[in-house]
Design a protein around this motif. Structure first.
Motif, PDB file in Angstrom:
ATOM      1  N   ARG A  40      -4.277  10.870 -15.760  1.00  0.00           N
ATOM      2  CA  ARG A  40      -3.823  12.169 -16.272  1.00  0.00           C
ATOM      3  C   ARG A  40      -2.838  12.865 -15.334  1.00  0.00           C
ATOM      4  O   ARG A  40      -2.214  13.858 -15.723  1.00  0.00           O
ATOM      5  CB  ARG A  40      -5.033  13.079 -16.491  1.00  0.00           C
ATOM      6  N   ASP A  41      -2.720  12.353 -14.116  1.00  0.00           N
ATOM      7  CA  ASP A  41      -1.886  12.979 -13.089  1.00  0.00           C
ATOM      8  C   ASP A  41      -0.435  12.514 -13.273  1.00  0.00           C
ATOM      9  O   ASP A  41      -0.112  11.353 -13.058  1.00  0.00           O
ATOM     10  CB  ASP A  41      -2.411  12.589 -11.706  1.00  0.00           C
ATOM     11  N   GLU A  42       0.447  13.422 -13.660  1.00  0.00           N
ATOM     12  CA  GLU A  42       1.843  13.055 -13.918  1.00  0.00           C
ATOM     13  C   GLU A  42       2.523  12.523 -12.662  1.00  0.00           C
ATOM     14  O   GLU A  42       3.320  11.573 -12.725  1.00  0.00           O
ATOM     15  CB  GLU A  42       2.608  14.259 -14.470  1.00  0.00           C
ATOM     16  N   GLU A  43       2.213  13.102 -11.508  1.00  0.00           N
ATOM     17  CA  GLU A  43       2.826  12.636 -10.268  1.00  0.00           C
ATOM     18  C   GLU A  43       2.369  11.217  -9.942  1.00  0.00           C
ATOM     19  O   GLU A  43       3.174  10.373  -9.519  1.00  0.00           O
ATOM     20  CB  GLU A  43       2.479  13.586  -9.117  1.00  0.00           C
ATOM     21  N   ALA A  44       1.079  10.943 -10.152  1.00  0.00           N
ATOM     22  CA  ALA A  44       0.569   9.593  -9.908  1.00  0.00           C
ATOM     23  C   ALA A  44       1.212   8.593 -10.857  1.00  0.00           C
ATOM     24  O   ALA A  44       1.563   7.473 -10.464  1.00  0.00           O
ATOM     25  CB  ALA A  44      -0.948   9.564 -10.058  1.00  0.00           C
ATOM     26  N   GLN A  45       1.401   8.980 -12.103  1.00  0.00           N
ATOM     27  CA  GLN A  45       2.016   8.083 -13.073  1.00  0.00           C
ATOM     28  C   GLN A  45       3.479   7.815 -12.733  1.00  0.00           C
ATOM     29  O   GLN A  45       3.970   6.697 -12.911  1.00  0.00           O
ATOM     30  CB  GLN A  45       1.894   8.664 -14.489  1.00  0.00           C
ATOM     31  N   ARG A  46       4.167   8.830 -12.213  1.00  0.00           N
ATOM     32  CA  ARG A  46       5.547   8.608 -11.773  1.00  0.00           C
ATOM     33  C   ARG A  46       5.584   7.635 -10.595  1.00  0.00           C
ATOM     34  O   ARG A  46       6.486   6.786 -10.503  1.00  0.00           O
ATOM     35  CB  ARG A  46       6.200   9.935 -11.393  1.00  0.00           C
ATOM     36  N   ALA A  47       4.603   7.760  -9.698  1.00  0.00           N
ATOM     37  CA  ALA A  47       4.533   6.849  -8.548  1.00  0.00           C
ATOM     38  C   ALA A  47       4.286   5.419  -9.011  1.00  0.00           C
ATOM     39  O   ALA A  47       4.871   4.463  -8.469  1.00  0.00           O
ATOM     40  CB  ALA A  47       3.426   7.301  -7.596  1.00  0.00           C
ATOM     41  N   ILE A  48       3.443   5.250 -10.015  1.00  0.00           N
ATOM     42  CA  ILE A  48       3.160   3.904 -10.544  1.00  0.00           C
ATOM     43  C   ILE A  48       4.397   3.327 -11.215  1.00  0.00           C
ATOM     44  O   ILE A  48       4.721   2.140 -11.053  1.00  0.00           O
ATOM     45  CB  ILE A  48       1.958   3.955 -11.508  1.00  0.00           C
ATOM     46  N   GLU A  49       5.109   4.146 -11.968  1.00  0.00           N
ATOM     47  CA  GLU A  49       6.339   3.680 -12.609  1.00  0.00           C
ATOM     48  C   GLU A  49       7.367   3.254 -11.564  1.00  0.00           C
ATOM     49  O   GLU A  49       8.046   2.221 -11.723  1.00  0.00           O
ATOM     50  CB  GLU A  49       6.910   4.785 -13.493  1.00  0.00           C
ATOM     51  N   TYR A  50       7.493   4.042 -10.490  1.00  0.00           N
ATOM     52  CA  TYR A  50       8.424   3.698  -9.413  1.00  0.00           C
ATOM     53  C   TYR A  50       8.001   2.387  -8.745  1.00  0.00           C
ATOM     54  O   TYR A  50       8.843   1.526  -8.444  1.00  0.00           O
ATOM     55  CB  TYR A  50       8.466   4.823  -8.382  1.00  0.00           C
ATOM     56  N   ALA A  51       6.702   2.230  -8.518  1.00  0.00           N
ATOM     57  CA  ALA A  51       6.197   1.001  -7.901  1.00  0.00           C
ATOM     58  C   ALA A  51       6.531  -0.207  -8.772  1.00  0.00           C
ATOM     59  O   ALA A  51       6.956  -1.262  -8.269  1.00  0.00           O
ATOM     60  CB  ALA A  51       4.693   1.101  -7.681  1.00  0.00           C
ATOM     61  N   GLY A  52       6.346  -0.083 -10.078  1.00  0.00           N
ATOM     62  CA  GLY A  52       6.644  -1.192 -10.981  1.00  0.00           C
ATOM     63  C   GLY A  52       8.098  -1.614 -10.902  1.00  0.00           C
ATOM     64  O   GLY A  52       8.412  -2.813 -10.858  1.00  0.00           O
TER      65      GLY A  52
ATOM     66  N   THR B  34       0.819  -1.218   0.000  1.00  0.00           N
ATOM     67  CA  THR B  34       0.000   0.000   0.000  1.00  0.00           C
ATOM     68  C   THR B  34       0.854   1.270   0.000  1.00  0.00           C
ATOM     69  O   THR B  34       0.400   2.315  -0.473  1.00  0.00           O
ATOM     70  CB  THR B  34      -0.950   0.024   1.209  1.00  0.00           C
ATOM     71  N   SER B  35       2.083   1.184   0.510  1.00  0.00           N
ATOM     72  CA  SER B  35       2.944   2.374   0.521  1.00  0.00           C
ATOM     73  C   SER B  35       3.398   2.753  -0.883  1.00  0.00           C
ATOM     74  O   SER B  35       3.882   3.872  -1.103  1.00  0.00           O
ATOM     75  CB  SER B  35       4.169   2.140   1.415  1.00  0.00           C
ATOM     76  N   LEU B  36       3.248   1.840  -1.859  1.00  0.00           N
ATOM     77  CA  LEU B  36       3.642   2.122  -3.233  1.00  0.00           C
ATOM     78  C   LEU B  36       2.470   2.575  -4.103  1.00  0.00           C
ATOM     79  O   LEU B  36       2.660   2.906  -5.278  1.00  0.00           O
ATOM     80  CB  LEU B  36       4.287   0.884  -3.861  1.00  0.00           C
ATOM     81  N   LEU B  37       1.256   2.587  -3.549  1.00  0.00           N
ATOM     82  CA  LEU B  37       0.102   3.048  -4.318  1.00  0.00           C
ATOM     83  C   LEU B  37       0.138   4.573  -4.429  1.00  0.00           C
ATOM     84  O   LEU B  37       0.612   5.255  -3.516  1.00  0.00           O
ATOM     85  CB  LEU B  37      -1.197   2.614  -3.641  1.00  0.00           C
ATOM     86  N   PRO B  38      -0.355   5.130  -5.533  1.00  0.00           N
ATOM     87  CA  PRO B  38      -0.290   6.587  -5.708  1.00  0.00           C
ATOM     88  C   PRO B  38      -1.173   7.324  -4.702  1.00  0.00           C
ATOM     89  O   PRO B  38      -2.212   6.820  -4.285  1.00  0.00           O
ATOM     90  CB  PRO B  38      -0.790   6.791  -7.142  1.00  0.00           C
ATOM     91  N   ASP B  39      -0.732   8.507  -4.319  1.00  0.00           N
ATOM     92  CA  ASP B  39      -1.517   9.380  -3.444  1.00  0.00           C
ATOM     93  C   ASP B  39      -2.759   9.846  -4.210  1.00  0.00           C
ATOM     94  O   ASP B  39      -2.660  10.325  -5.341  1.00  0.00           O
ATOM     95  CB  ASP B  39      -0.659  10.585  -3.029  1.00  0.00           C
ATOM     96  N   LEU B  40      -3.919   9.726  -3.596  1.00  0.00           N
ATOM     97  CA  LEU B  40      -5.176  10.058  -4.269  1.00  0.00           C
ATOM     98  C   LEU B  40      -5.624  11.498  -4.045  1.00  0.00           C
ATOM     99  O   LEU B  40      -6.662  11.911  -4.576  1.00  0.00           O
ATOM    100  CB  LEU B  40      -6.290   9.111  -3.785  1.00  0.00           C
ATOM    101  N   THR B  41      -4.866  12.261  -3.269  1.00  0.00           N
ATOM    102  CA  THR B  41      -5.327  13.594  -2.869  1.00  0.00           C
ATOM    103  C   THR B  41      -5.674  14.471  -4.060  1.00  0.00           C
ATOM    104  O   THR B  41      -6.770  15.035  -4.152  1.00  0.00           O
ATOM    105  CB  THR B  41      -4.259  14.295  -2.008  1.00  0.00           C
ATOM    106  N   HIS B  42      -4.741  14.581  -5.010  1.00  0.00           N
ATOM    107  CA  HIS B  42      -4.991  15.461  -6.161  1.00  0.00           C
ATOM    108  C   HIS B  42      -6.105  14.899  -7.037  1.00  0.00           C
ATOM    109  O   HIS B  42      -6.967  15.651  -7.520  1.00  0.00           O
ATOM    110  CB  HIS B  42      -3.712  15.626  -6.989  1.00  0.00           C
TER     111      HIS B  42
END
Length: 438
Positions: free
Chosen positions: A332-344, A104-112
């Motif tokens: 569409r959220d670039e920060e969320a997509q970066r988080a997903i790439e890092y998680a992968g 769960t610590s690797l899931l993207p932040d949903l705030t934005h």
């Protein structure tokens, strides 16, 4: 129908008899130590051949559910893996490597993403797939060469279930990966379908296994493109082409591809494609964005897509448009997509480090992508118990397999490099226990 105490064993095939006995074990109606009827007596009571009952008992023994106990005959094992609920509390100090879930610590932040949601709820007549999400999904899928008519379902399992129940009839044969995703196997049993196991290697479901399933009369084939659960297999380009050639001559077959790992994958998608008359490609958002989202994008032939949407309307209605907008915002959220790439990248590194360390110590761990590793063992119950004694919980493979030899699943989604040496040492001791001193 055979009565064992207050439980009726039923079935007219080895698979059905086995499923009936498994159900009795799961529910506690066939408790540990309970003797099952002798082969010939049960065969006579059910009106089948002794060979059919013997085959069912043999499969149950291989999966660690029953054992031969001398004069007591065939009895339910006291440490059958079916007796332990998947979510049962672990003893204090035992580290859980059995859960099969993302970190769960690797899931993207949903705030934005949440801040971008509509501020007003919709009415009944406005429900259904959000057109804007479908257009975005079309762009996303086209990058992987996936085309077709699109719709939205409440997760991958819902998409698979709707595809099958709108296309097949109860009793039809469905070919699934062996070992494979337990939820699919349970759903098929609950829906009245028969199952056929397709062996899996690191390149995905084997071509010979698929050919045998087709020869046996399979009406549907379900495969996982990447991060197969529990083996971590990924369909290679060569394997995908082999499967295309096999399936092209079967226009009435339903092909379901499950690409649940999606953006997390470090390997390209090898899409089998619309080589049959009925096909479904499922991309869930649960692993990259969060299991609680319960949203999957489905590409399919037009007829099957229409049936899926029609059955969904009659059952649970549409997928929440709020959730659909949330997925759109995350894509569409670039920060969320970066988080997903890092998680992968993180999941892949954790899996490879543990897999390679096990292999270097003589443990033939399988895994190419995803959250898990598969380790063949001689006795699942012994290995699971020995690992727990050493402070680690691993999942018995009997929950996932049909005819595949015994194995255990190790979830490595939260395994840090500093933990690897201890896990490997425990696994080596569990798989190759020291013999008695001389």
């Amino acid at each position: 129908m055979a009565l064992v105490q207050n439980y009726h064993i039923t079935g007219d095939s080895a698979a059905a008899i086995m499923a009936s006995i498994e159900q009795g074990v799961r529910t506690g109606n066939l408790p540990p130590g309970q003797s099952l009827p002798p082969v010939r007596r049960l065969a006579q009571q059910l009106g089948v051949s002794p060979g059919t009952v013997a085959s069912a008992y043999r499969s149950l023994r291989q999966r660690g559910i029953v054992e031969t106990a001398g004069r007591a005959g065939t009895v339910v094992r006291s440490n059958s893996p079916l007796l332990a609920p998947p979510m049962s509390p672990l003893p204090s100090g035992v580290i859980d490597l059995s859960h099969g879930e993302p970190d769960t610590s690797l899931l993207p932040d949903l705030t934005h993403a949440i801040s971008q949601l509509p501020t007003r709820a919709i009415n009944y007549h406005q429900g259904g797939p959000v057109p804007e999400l479908l257009e975005l999904a079309r762009e996303v899928l086209s990058r992987d060469g996936v085309e077709g008519s699109l719709t939205i379902t409440g997760g991958a399992l819902a998409a698979i279930s709707l595809s099958l129940t709108t296309t097949l009839n109860p009793g039809d044969l469905v070919a699934i990966e062996d070992p494979g995703w337990r939820n699919v196997r349970d759903m098929l049993a609950a829906s009245g379908f028969r199952t056929w196991g397709i062996p899996v290697d690191e390149s995905g479901p084997t071509a010979n296994g698929v050919a045998e399933a087709l020869a046996a009369g399979a009406r549907a084939v379900i495969v996982t493109n990447r991060a197969q659960n529990p083996t971590g297999a990924t369909i290679s380009g060569v394997r995908a082409e082999e499967l295309r050639e096999l399936l092209r001559g079967h226009p009435d077959l339903l092909l379901i591809e499950d690409d649940h790992w999606a953006e997390l994958s470090q390997t390209p998608l090898h899409h089998i494609g619309n080589v049959t008359g009925k096909w479904v490609f499922v991309r869930s958002t649960s692993k990259p964005c969060g299991p609680d989202l319960r949203v999957a994008v489905v590409a399919a032939d037009e007829r099957t897509k229409t049936f899926i949407e029609g059955r969904a309307r009659l059952a649970h209605g549409w997928v929440s448009t709020m959730l659909q907008h949330l997925v759109m915002s995350l894509w569409r959220d670039e920060e969320a997509q970066r988080a997903i790439e890092y998680a992968g990248r993180t999941y892949w590194r954790r899996q490879m480090v543990l897999r390679n360390a096990l292999r270097e110590n003589g443990i033939p761990a399988l895994g190419h992508s995803g959250l898990n590793l598969w380790v063949p063992v001689d006795d699942e119950a012994v290995t699971v118990g020995a690992m727990r004694d050493r402070g680690y919980a691993v999942a018995p493979g009997s929950l996932s397999r049909i005819k595949t030899p015994p194995g255990v699943r190790i979830t490595c989604s939260q395994v840090e490099e500093r933990d690897v040496a201890d896990i490997v040492e425990a696994m080596v001791s569990a798989v190759r226990p020291a013999g008695p001193s001389v």
